[in-house]
Design a protein around this motif. Structure first.
Motif, PDB file in Angstrom:
ATOM      1  N   VAL A  14       0.792  -1.037   0.030  1.00 58.42           N
ATOM      2  CA  VAL A  14       0.123  -0.120   0.047  1.00 58.42           C
ATOM      3  C   VAL A  14       0.563   1.147   0.115  1.00 58.42           C
ATOM      4  CG1 VAL A  14      -1.544   1.572   1.290  1.00 58.42           C
ATOM      5  CG2 VAL A  14      -2.213  -1.078   1.023  1.00 58.42           C
ATOM      6  N   PHE A  15       1.929   1.130   0.879  1.00 59.91           N
ATOM      7  CA  PHE A  15       2.802   2.390   0.715  1.00 59.91           C
ATOM      8  C   PHE A  15       3.647   2.553  -0.492  1.00 59.91           C
ATOM      9  CE2 PHE A  15       7.063   4.601   1.706  1.00 59.91           C
ATOM     10  CZ  PHE A  15       6.475   5.655   2.297  1.00 59.91           C
ATOM     11  N   TYR A  16       4.082   1.580  -1.204  1.00 58.57           N
ATOM     12  CA  TYR A  16       4.320   1.656  -2.655  1.00 58.57           C
ATOM     13  C   TYR A  16       3.664   2.294  -3.614  1.00 58.57           C
ATOM     14  CZ  TYR A  16       7.285   0.400  -6.780  1.00 58.57           C
ATOM     15  OH  TYR A  16       7.781   0.256  -7.784  1.00 58.57           O
ATOM     16  N   ASN A  17       2.276   1.900  -3.569  1.00 55.83           N
ATOM     17  CA  ASN A  17       1.376   2.063  -4.550  1.00 55.83           C
ATOM     18  C   ASN A  17       0.720   3.499  -4.177  1.00 55.83           C
ATOM     19  OD1 ASN A  17       1.679  -0.091  -6.046  1.00 55.83           O
ATOM     20  ND2 ASN A  17       0.308  -1.282  -4.928  1.00 55.83           N
ATOM     21  N   SER A  18       0.317   3.819  -2.954  1.00 54.99           N
ATOM     22  CA  SER A  18      -0.271   5.027  -2.598  1.00 54.99           C
ATOM     23  C   SER A  18       0.303   6.143  -1.857  1.00 54.99           C
ATOM     24  CB  SER A  18      -1.529   4.569  -1.740  1.00 54.99           C
ATOM     25  OG  SER A  18      -2.468   3.469  -2.448  1.00 54.99           O
ATOM     26  N   GLY A  19       1.423   5.691  -1.238  1.00 49.71           N
ATOM     27  CA  GLY A  19       2.259   6.791  -0.482  1.00 49.71           C
ATOM     28  C   GLY A  19       1.908   6.579   0.882  1.00 49.71           C
ATOM     29  N   PHE A  20       2.124   7.655   1.805  1.00 50.32           N
ATOM     30  CA  PHE A  20       1.815   7.770   3.090  1.00 50.32           C
ATOM     31  C   PHE A  20       0.328   8.166   3.175  1.00 50.32           C
ATOM     32  CE2 PHE A  20       1.645  10.086   7.168  1.00 50.32           C
ATOM     33  CZ  PHE A  20       2.264   9.246   7.898  1.00 50.32           C
ATOM     34  N   ASN A  21      -0.347   8.678   2.546  1.00 45.92           N
ATOM     35  CA  ASN A  21      -1.711   8.997   2.805  1.00 45.92           C
ATOM     36  C   ASN A  21      -2.414   7.693   2.527  1.00 45.92           C
ATOM     37  OD1 ASN A  21      -1.195  11.588   3.185  1.00 45.92           O
ATOM     38  ND2 ASN A  21      -1.476  12.332   1.049  1.00 45.92           N
ATOM     39  N   GLY A  22      -2.252   6.920   1.596  1.00 41.34           N
ATOM     40  CA  GLY A  22      -2.795   5.686   1.285  1.00 41.34           C
ATOM     41  C   GLY A  22      -2.794   4.662   2.621  1.00 41.34           C
ATOM     42  N   LEU A  23      -1.481   4.884   3.146  1.00 41.22           N
ATOM     43  CA  LEU A  23      -1.350   3.846   4.382  1.00 41.22           C
ATOM     44  C   LEU A  23      -1.799   4.310   5.574  1.00 41.22           C
ATOM     45  CD1 LEU A  23       0.473   1.588   5.419  1.00 41.22           C
ATOM     46  CD2 LEU A  23       2.236   3.198   5.887  1.00 41.22           C
ATOM     47  N   VAL A  24      -1.940   5.706   5.664  1.00 39.29           N
ATOM     48  CA  VAL A  24      -2.740   6.198   6.762  1.00 39.29           C
ATOM     49  C   VAL A  24      -4.300   5.847   6.537  1.00 39.29           C
ATOM     50  CG1 VAL A  24      -3.696   8.352   7.815  1.00 39.29           C
ATOM     51  CG2 VAL A  24      -1.360   8.247   7.326  1.00 39.29           C
ATOM     52  N   THR A  25      -4.745   6.082   5.292  1.00 42.79           N
ATOM     53  CA  THR A  25      -6.300   5.548   5.025  1.00 42.79           C
ATOM     54  C   THR A  25      -6.600   4.115   5.459  1.00 42.79           C
ATOM     55  OG1 THR A  25      -6.328   7.384   3.180  1.00 42.79           O
ATOM     56  CG2 THR A  25      -7.866   5.611   3.278  1.00 42.79           C
ATOM     57  N   LEU A  26      -5.497   3.511   5.047  1.00 44.25           N
ATOM     58  CA  LEU A  26      -5.648   1.887   5.211  1.00 44.25           C
ATOM     59  C   LEU A  26      -5.782   1.651   6.838  1.00 44.25           C
ATOM     60  CD1 LEU A  26      -5.492  -1.180   4.076  1.00 44.25           C
ATOM     61  CD2 LEU A  26      -3.044  -0.899   4.721  1.00 44.25           C
ATOM     62  N   ILE A  27      -4.809   2.303   7.639  1.00 41.84           N
ATOM     63  CA  ILE A  27      -4.908   2.065   9.040  1.00 41.84           C
ATOM     64  C   ILE A  27      -6.248   2.487   9.401  1.00 41.84           C
ATOM     65  CG2 ILE A  27      -3.733   2.570  11.213  1.00 41.84           C
ATOM     66  CD1 ILE A  27      -1.047   2.600   9.646  1.00 41.84           C
ATOM     67  N   LYS A  28      -6.710   3.780   9.007  1.00 44.01           N
ATOM     68  CA  LYS A  28      -8.068   4.264   9.620  1.00 44.01           C
ATOM     69  C   LYS A  28      -9.075   3.350   8.978  1.00 44.01           C
ATOM     70  CE  LYS A  28     -10.509   7.852   7.799  1.00 44.01           C
ATOM     71  NZ  LYS A  28     -10.784   9.158   7.307  1.00 44.01           N
ATOM     72  N   ASN A  29      -9.176   2.975   8.142  1.00 44.34           N
ATOM     73  CA  ASN A  29     -10.239   1.742   7.622  1.00 44.34           C
ATOM     74  C   ASN A  29     -10.370   0.781   8.547  1.00 44.34           C
ATOM     75  OD1 ASN A  29     -11.450   3.784   5.771  1.00 44.34           O
ATOM     76  ND2 ASN A  29      -9.982   2.706   4.103  1.00 44.34           N
ATOM     77  N   PHE A  30      -8.796   0.168   9.031  1.00 48.26           N
ATOM     78  CA  PHE A  30      -8.913  -1.084   9.671  1.00 48.26           C
ATOM     79  C   PHE A  30      -9.364  -0.806  11.176  1.00 48.26           C
ATOM     80  CE2 PHE A  30      -4.883  -3.432   7.620  1.00 48.26           C
ATOM     81  CZ  PHE A  30      -5.881  -4.054   7.024  1.00 48.26           C
ATOM     82  N   PHE A  31      -9.211   0.498  11.543  1.00 55.19           N
ATOM     83  CA  PHE A  31      -9.885   1.064  12.812  1.00 55.19           C
ATOM     84  C   PHE A  31     -11.193   1.042  12.905  1.00 55.19           C
ATOM     85  CE2 PHE A  31     -10.931   4.355  15.902  1.00 55.19           C
ATOM     86  CZ  PHE A  31     -10.438   3.829  16.998  1.00 55.19           C
ATOM     87  N   LEU A  32     -11.728   1.455  11.795  1.00 55.86           N
ATOM     88  CA  LEU A  32     -13.201   1.679  11.650  1.00 55.86           C
ATOM     89  C   LEU A  32     -13.895   0.311  11.539  1.00 55.86           C
ATOM     90  CD1 LEU A  32     -13.511   4.769   9.222  1.00 55.86           C
ATOM     91  CD2 LEU A  32     -14.033   4.618  11.605  1.00 55.86           C
ATOM     92  N   LEU A  33     -13.152  -0.617  10.563  1.00 60.33           N
ATOM     93  CA  LEU A  33     -13.615  -1.967  10.629  1.00 60.33           C
ATOM     94  C   LEU A  33     -13.676  -2.593  12.260  1.00 60.33           C
ATOM     95  CD1 LEU A  33     -14.682  -4.236   8.910  1.00 60.33           C
ATOM     96  CD2 LEU A  33     -12.185  -4.953   8.826  1.00 60.33           C
ATOM     97  N   PHE A  34     -12.681  -2.480  13.003  1.00 62.34           N
ATOM     98  CA  PHE A  34     -12.509  -2.981  14.201  1.00 62.34           C
ATOM     99  C   PHE A  34     -13.574  -2.464  15.108  1.00 62.34           C
ATOM    100  CE2 PHE A  34     -10.942  -2.569  18.420  1.00 62.34           C
ATOM    101  CZ  PHE A  34     -10.648  -3.906  18.851  1.00 62.34           C
ATOM    102  N   MET A  35     -13.935  -1.159  15.114  1.00 66.44           N
ATOM    103  CA  MET A  35     -14.821  -0.506  15.986  1.00 66.44           C
ATOM    104  C   MET A  35     -16.284  -1.016  15.519  1.00 66.44           C
ATOM    105  SD  MET A  35     -13.370   1.113  18.135  1.00 66.44           S
ATOM    106  CE  MET A  35     -14.809   2.071  18.913  1.00 66.44           C
ATOM    107  N   ALA A  36     -16.436  -1.027  14.156  1.00 67.00           N
ATOM    108  CA  ALA A  36     -17.700  -1.498  13.704  1.00 67.00           C
ATOM    109  C   ALA A  36     -17.957  -3.034  14.094  1.00 67.00           C
ATOM    110  CB  ALA A  36     -17.750  -1.657  12.244  1.00 67.00           C
ATOM    111  N   SER A  37     -17.065  -3.770  14.191  1.00 64.26           N
ATOM    112  CA  SER A  37     -17.218  -5.338  14.657  1.00 64.26           C
ATOM    113  C   SER A  37     -17.336  -5.512  16.152  1.00 64.26           C
ATOM    114  CB  SER A  37     -15.940  -6.233  14.341  1.00 64.26           C
ATOM    115  OG  SER A  37     -14.814  -5.474  14.713  1.00 64.26           O
ATOM    116  N   ILE A  38     -16.640  -4.497  16.944  1.00 67.78           N
ATOM    117  CA  ILE A  38     -16.855  -4.815  18.408  1.00 67.78           C
ATOM    118  C   ILE A  38     -18.355  -3.953  18.693  1.00 67.78           C
ATOM    119  CG2 ILE A  38     -16.224  -3.307  20.423  1.00 67.78           C
ATOM    120  CD1 ILE A  38     -14.333  -5.632  19.589  1.00 67.78           C
ATOM    121  N   SER A  39     -18.833  -3.056  18.020  1.00 69.36           N
ATOM    122  CA  SER A  39     -20.101  -2.539  18.143  1.00 69.36           C
ATOM    123  C   SER A  39     -21.355  -3.811  17.865  1.00 69.36           C
ATOM    124  CB  SER A  39     -20.374  -1.374  17.320  1.00 69.36           C
ATOM    125  OG  SER A  39     -21.786  -0.971  17.286  1.00 69.36           O
TER     126      SER A  39
END
Length: 110
Positions: A14-39
């Motif tokens: 992801v970092f190679y293809n999208s750069g730092f912003n893409g990596l931050v977006t991926l981590i943010k989406n992982f966090f949102l997925l985790f929060m949705a599954s806990i909910s």
């Protein structure tokens, strides 16, 4: 170890293809997925047991520690084993309800 390497490889791709912003977006989406599954799990837990997941996980642990501290104090005053047995049961019932209510309210705030 294999899972950690595959996650690291995913981050590198992801970092190679999208750069730092893409990596931050991926981590943010992982966090949102985790929060949705806990909910989702919390909703199931409330439906089945009537308590939130936070209350189910930590209620007994916190209650046992509180009762242990109080029984230690009571044992210093009254050294009777039979009295402590019933006192412990009463204290557990009282503190279990209080701790469960507090944890349920904290979970609602979260």
């Amino acid at each position: 170890m294999k899972k950690n390497l595959s996650l690291l490889l995913l981050f590198i791709i992801v970092f190679y293809n999208s750069g730092f912003n893409g990596l931050v977006t991926l981590i943010k989406n992982f966090f949102l997925l985790f929060m949705a599954s806990i909910s989702w799990i919390d909703e199931i837990c409330v439906t089945m047991y009537g308590n939130t997941i936070l209350s189910e996980l930590f209620s007994h642990l916190i209650t046992f520690k509180l009762v242990e501290i109080l029984l230690t104090i009571v044992a210093l005053i009254v050294p009777s084993g039979r009295l402590l047995k019933y006192t412990g049961k009463v204290l557990y019932k009282i503190f279990d309800n209080i701790v469960s209510t507090i944890l349920d309210n904290i979970c609602k705030l979260i």
